[in-house]
Design a protein around this motif. Structure first.
Motif, short mmCIF file in Angstrom:
data_model
loop_
_atom_site.label_atom_id
_atom_site.label_comp_id
_atom_site.label_asym_id
_atom_site.label_seq_id
_atom_site.Cartn_x
_atom_site.Cartn_y
_atom_site.Cartn_z
N SER A 115 56.58 62.60 16.10
CA SER A 115 56.57 63.48 17.27
C SER A 115 55.79 62.90 18.44
CB SER A 115 55.98 64.84 16.88
OG SER A 115 54.66 64.67 16.37
N GLU A 116 55.02 61.86 18.20
CA GLU A 116 54.18 61.27 19.24
C GLU A 116 54.53 59.80 19.44
OE1 GLU A 116 51.90 63.18 20.97
OE2 GLU A 116 52.84 64.77 19.82
N ARG A 117 54.23 59.28 20.60
CA ARG A 117 54.39 57.85 20.88
C ARG A 117 53.10 57.14 20.45
NH1 ARG A 117 56.47 55.09 26.46
NH2 ARG A 117 56.59 52.97 25.62
N ALA A 118 53.15 56.50 19.30
CA ALA A 118 51.96 55.90 18.71
C ALA A 118 51.54 54.64 19.45
CB ALA A 118 52.23 55.57 17.25
N PHE A 119 50.22 54.35 19.42
CA PHE A 119 49.69 53.09 19.89
C PHE A 119 48.32 52.86 19.28
CE2 PHE A 119 48.29 56.04 23.25
CZ PHE A 119 46.93 55.75 23.35
N ALA A 120 47.91 51.61 19.28
CA ALA A 120 46.57 51.21 18.87
C ALA A 120 45.90 50.56 20.07
CB ALA A 120 46.63 50.22 17.71
N SER A 121 44.61 50.84 20.26
CA SER A 121 43.89 50.20 21.35
C SER A 121 42.47 49.87 20.91
CB SER A 121 43.87 51.09 22.60
OG SER A 121 43.10 52.25 22.38
N VAL A 122 41.93 48.87 21.56
CA VAL A 122 40.53 48.48 21.38
C VAL A 122 39.94 48.49 22.78
CG1 VAL A 122 38.95 46.69 20.64
CG2 VAL A 122 41.04 47.12 19.33
N GLY A 123 38.99 49.40 23.01
CA GLY A 123 38.49 49.62 24.36
C GLY A 123 37.06 49.21 24.59
N ASN A 124 36.73 49.05 25.87
CA ASN A 124 35.39 48.69 26.34
C ASN A 124 35.05 49.58 27.53
OD1 ASN A 124 35.05 45.97 24.82
ND2 ASN A 124 37.05 45.84 25.78
N TRP A 125 33.86 50.20 27.51
CA TRP A 125 33.38 51.05 28.59
C TRP A 125 31.98 50.59 28.96
CZ3 TRP A 125 36.48 52.71 24.74
CH2 TRP A 125 37.63 53.41 25.10
N PRO A 126 31.84 49.68 29.93
CA PRO A 126 30.52 49.14 30.27
C PRO A 126 29.48 50.19 30.63
CG PRO A 126 32.25 47.90 31.37
CD PRO A 126 32.91 49.09 30.73
N LYS A 127 29.85 51.21 31.38
CA LYS A 127 28.88 52.24 31.79
C LYS A 127 28.30 52.99 30.59
CE LYS A 127 30.81 53.00 36.35
NZ LYS A 127 31.54 53.88 37.24
N LEU B 36 37.81 51.03 18.49
CA LEU B 36 39.19 51.30 18.08
C LEU B 36 39.59 52.74 18.38
CD1 LEU B 36 41.73 50.31 16.36
CD2 LEU B 36 40.65 51.59 14.51
N TYR B 37 40.82 52.90 18.87
CA TYR B 37 41.41 54.23 19.05
C TYR B 37 42.87 54.13 18.67
CZ TYR B 37 43.47 58.29 21.28
OH TYR B 37 44.17 59.43 21.51
N LEU B 38 43.34 55.08 17.88
CA LEU B 38 44.74 55.12 17.46
C LEU B 38 45.35 56.45 17.84
CD1 LEU B 38 44.13 53.78 13.88
CD2 LEU B 38 45.31 52.52 15.68
N ARG B 39 46.50 56.40 18.49
CA ARG B 39 47.31 57.62 18.62
C ARG B 39 48.35 57.50 17.52
NH1 ARG B 39 50.61 58.84 23.73
NH2 ARG B 39 48.60 59.30 24.66
N ALA C 229 43.08 58.97 15.75
CA ALA C 229 42.16 58.49 14.72
C ALA C 229 41.28 57.40 15.31
CB ALA C 229 42.93 57.95 13.51
N TRP C 230 40.09 57.25 14.75
CA TRP C 230 39.13 56.26 15.22
C TRP C 230 38.16 55.95 14.09
CZ3 TRP C 230 39.97 61.11 17.04
CH2 TRP C 230 39.01 62.08 16.77
N ALA C 231 37.38 54.89 14.28
CA ALA C 231 36.40 54.47 13.29
C ALA C 231 35.29 55.52 13.18
CB ALA C 231 35.80 53.12 13.67
N ILE D 235 36.40 46.49 11.60
CA ILE D 235 37.84 46.58 11.88
C ILE D 235 38.26 45.45 12.82
CG2 ILE D 235 39.59 47.95 13.10
CD1 ILE D 235 38.17 50.45 11.87
N ILE D 236 37.48 45.22 13.88
CA ILE D 236 37.82 44.17 14.84
C ILE D 236 37.81 42.81 14.15
CG2 ILE D 236 37.14 43.01 16.99
CD1 ILE D 236 38.22 46.04 17.16
N ALA D 237 36.81 42.56 13.31
CA ALA D 237 36.76 41.29 12.57
C ALA D 237 37.97 41.14 11.66
CB ALA D 237 35.46 41.21 11.76
N ALA D 238 38.36 42.21 10.99
CA ALA D 238 39.53 42.16 10.10
C ALA D 238 40.80 41.93 10.91
CB ALA D 238 39.62 43.45 9.29
#
Length: 137
Positions: free
Chosen positions: A30-42, A49-52, A81-83, A92-95
């Motif tokens: 029902s959803e458009r899935a994606f995986a992302s690895v994000g950075n928020w300097p502030k 990790l973030y998964l839809r 979902a997220w770590a 996760i990133i290392a794997a």
């Protein structure tokens, strides 16, 4: 774009991320899935990790991420979902850097299992490009 992964910088919120859609997954999600690895300097966040998910998980069910020989029990809710913490994000990133695919599995609200499979070719380069965009050296 690095194979199936893209790297982006969002200047509005000063965030950078690598992102990909699954190579394949459960039909009829029902959803458009994606995986992302994000950075928020502030916020001092790097490599999160973030998964839809392609489906909303059943209440009280677990969502798992499998990468190579590693299996991670994720926190999930409302089709996401997220770590569990920053330490798990790092593992996760290392794997992801060492494997060729990763899969997300869970039980949907309809009681049926679902999965999303991601090919990791290009993921490491996209993650590096996204990190450099937010944390230039």
């Amino acid at each position: 774009v690095f194979d199936g992964w893209g790297a982006f910088r969002d200047r509005g919120e000063e965030r950078c991320y690598a992102i990909a859609e699954p190579d394949r997954g459960s039909a009829g999600g029902s959803e458009r899935a994606f995986a992302s690895v994000g950075n928020w300097p502030k916020n001092g966040v790097r490599g999160q990790l973030y998964l839809r998910l392609s489906r909303f998980p059943a209440d009280g069910s677990r969502v798992y991420l499998s990468i190579g020989e590693r299996r991670f029990a994720l926190v999930s809710g409302a089709g996401q979902a997220w770590a569990q913490d920053a330490r798990m994000d790092g593992a996760i990133i290392a794997a992801m850097r060492a494997a060729t695919t990763m899969s997300v599995e869970g039980k949907g609200r309809n009681g049926r299992a679902f999965y999303d499979l991601y090919v990791l070719k290009g993921a490491a380069t996209a993650m590096d490009a996204a990190a450099l965009a937010c944390f230039p050296q």
